[in-house]
Design an enzyme around this catalytic site. Sequence first.
Site, mmCIF file in Angstrom:
data_model
loop_
_atom_site.group_PDB
_atom_site.id
_atom_site.type_symbol
_atom_site.label_atom_id
_atom_site.label_comp_id
_atom_site.label_asym_id
_atom_site.label_seq_id
_atom_site.Cartn_x
_atom_site.Cartn_y
_atom_site.Cartn_z
ATOM 1 N N TYR A 1 0.841 -1.335 -0.008
ATOM 2 C CA TYR A 1 -0.134 0.016 0.066
ATOM 3 C C TYR A 1 0.974 1.317 0.039
ATOM 4 O O TYR A 1 2.084 1.145 0.440
ATOM 5 C CB TYR A 1 -0.949 -0.149 1.141
ATOM 6 C CG TYR A 1 -0.383 0.191 2.624
ATOM 7 C CD1 TYR A 1 0.045 1.583 3.125
ATOM 8 C CD2 TYR A 1 0.121 -0.825 3.350
ATOM 9 C CE1 TYR A 1 0.472 1.723 4.377
ATOM 10 C CE2 TYR A 1 0.670 -0.718 4.610
ATOM 11 C CZ TYR A 1 0.785 0.633 5.141
ATOM 12 O OH TYR A 1 1.564 0.729 6.486
ATOM 13 N N CYS A 2 0.254 2.439 -0.529
ATOM 14 C CA CYS A 2 0.783 3.766 -0.354
ATOM 15 C C CYS A 2 -0.009 4.558 0.380
ATOM 16 O O CYS A 2 -0.803 3.888 1.245
ATOM 17 C CB CYS A 2 1.240 4.289 -1.811
ATOM 18 S SG CYS A 2 -0.086 4.318 -2.854
ATOM 19 N N TRP A 3 -0.196 5.726 0.141
ATOM 20 C CA TRP A 3 -0.987 6.776 0.853
ATOM 21 C C TRP A 3 -2.374 6.811 0.647
ATOM 22 O O TRP A 3 -3.295 6.337 1.507
ATOM 23 C CB TRP A 3 -0.362 8.245 0.494
ATOM 24 C CG TRP A 3 -1.224 9.267 1.148
ATOM 25 C CD1 TRP A 3 -1.978 10.142 0.442
ATOM 26 C CD2 TRP A 3 -1.669 9.139 2.720
ATOM 27 N NE1 TRP A 3 -2.836 10.900 1.392
ATOM 28 C CE2 TRP A 3 -2.373 10.248 2.615
ATOM 29 C CE3 TRP A 3 -1.397 8.473 3.848
ATOM 30 C CZ2 TRP A 3 -3.313 10.739 3.900
ATOM 31 C CZ3 TRP A 3 -2.006 9.161 4.990
ATOM 32 C CH2 TRP A 3 -2.913 10.027 4.763
ATOM 33 N N PHE B 1 -3.137 3.764 2.509
ATOM 34 C CA PHE B 1 -3.284 4.011 4.138
ATOM 35 C C PHE B 1 -4.296 4.996 4.524
ATOM 36 O O PHE B 1 -4.931 4.706 5.552
ATOM 37 C CB PHE B 1 -1.773 4.482 4.631
ATOM 38 C CG PHE B 1 -2.052 4.761 6.033
ATOM 39 C CD1 PHE B 1 -1.824 3.592 6.820
ATOM 40 C CD2 PHE B 1 -1.941 5.962 6.573
ATOM 41 C CE1 PHE B 1 -1.920 3.993 8.322
ATOM 42 C CE2 PHE B 1 -1.938 6.286 7.931
ATOM 43 C CZ PHE B 1 -1.832 5.250 8.671
#
Length: 139
Positions: A75-77, A105
């Site tokens: 995952y990223c932001w 996230f």
Amino acid sequence: MIDRQDYFAAKLAFETDASDLHAARSAGDPVVVVDVRSEEAWAQGRVPDAVHMPYREIAERASTEIPADADVVVYCWSPGCNAGAKGALEFAKLGYRVREMIGGFEYWAREGYPVEDADGVHRRPVDPLTGIPRVRHRA
């Protein structure tokens, strides 16, 4: 031409979301969660027990830190960030079974799942736009 059923089946094979990841982890499914964001973003909060491996470091680090037979979720932001896709591509190049957590996230936190930072593990309030607030349990 790819048919719609094949397209959506393939899409679901390569993606997950915060709710499904939380359910899998709660059920004890062995999944390695990898946060591919920067050090600064990692410090602001992360999925508990995630591995921090910025996507630019995956090619050099993954094979020594993550078992080759692991189910990996990156995952990223947020939905506005493509680092998760970049990280998933790097893991796929190495032969890992990898999926991207859509929503990143941001949606993990907005849905009220546990968040870890320097102060420990806690939960943020559920954003009413992402779902119905759940009964709160200590993380």
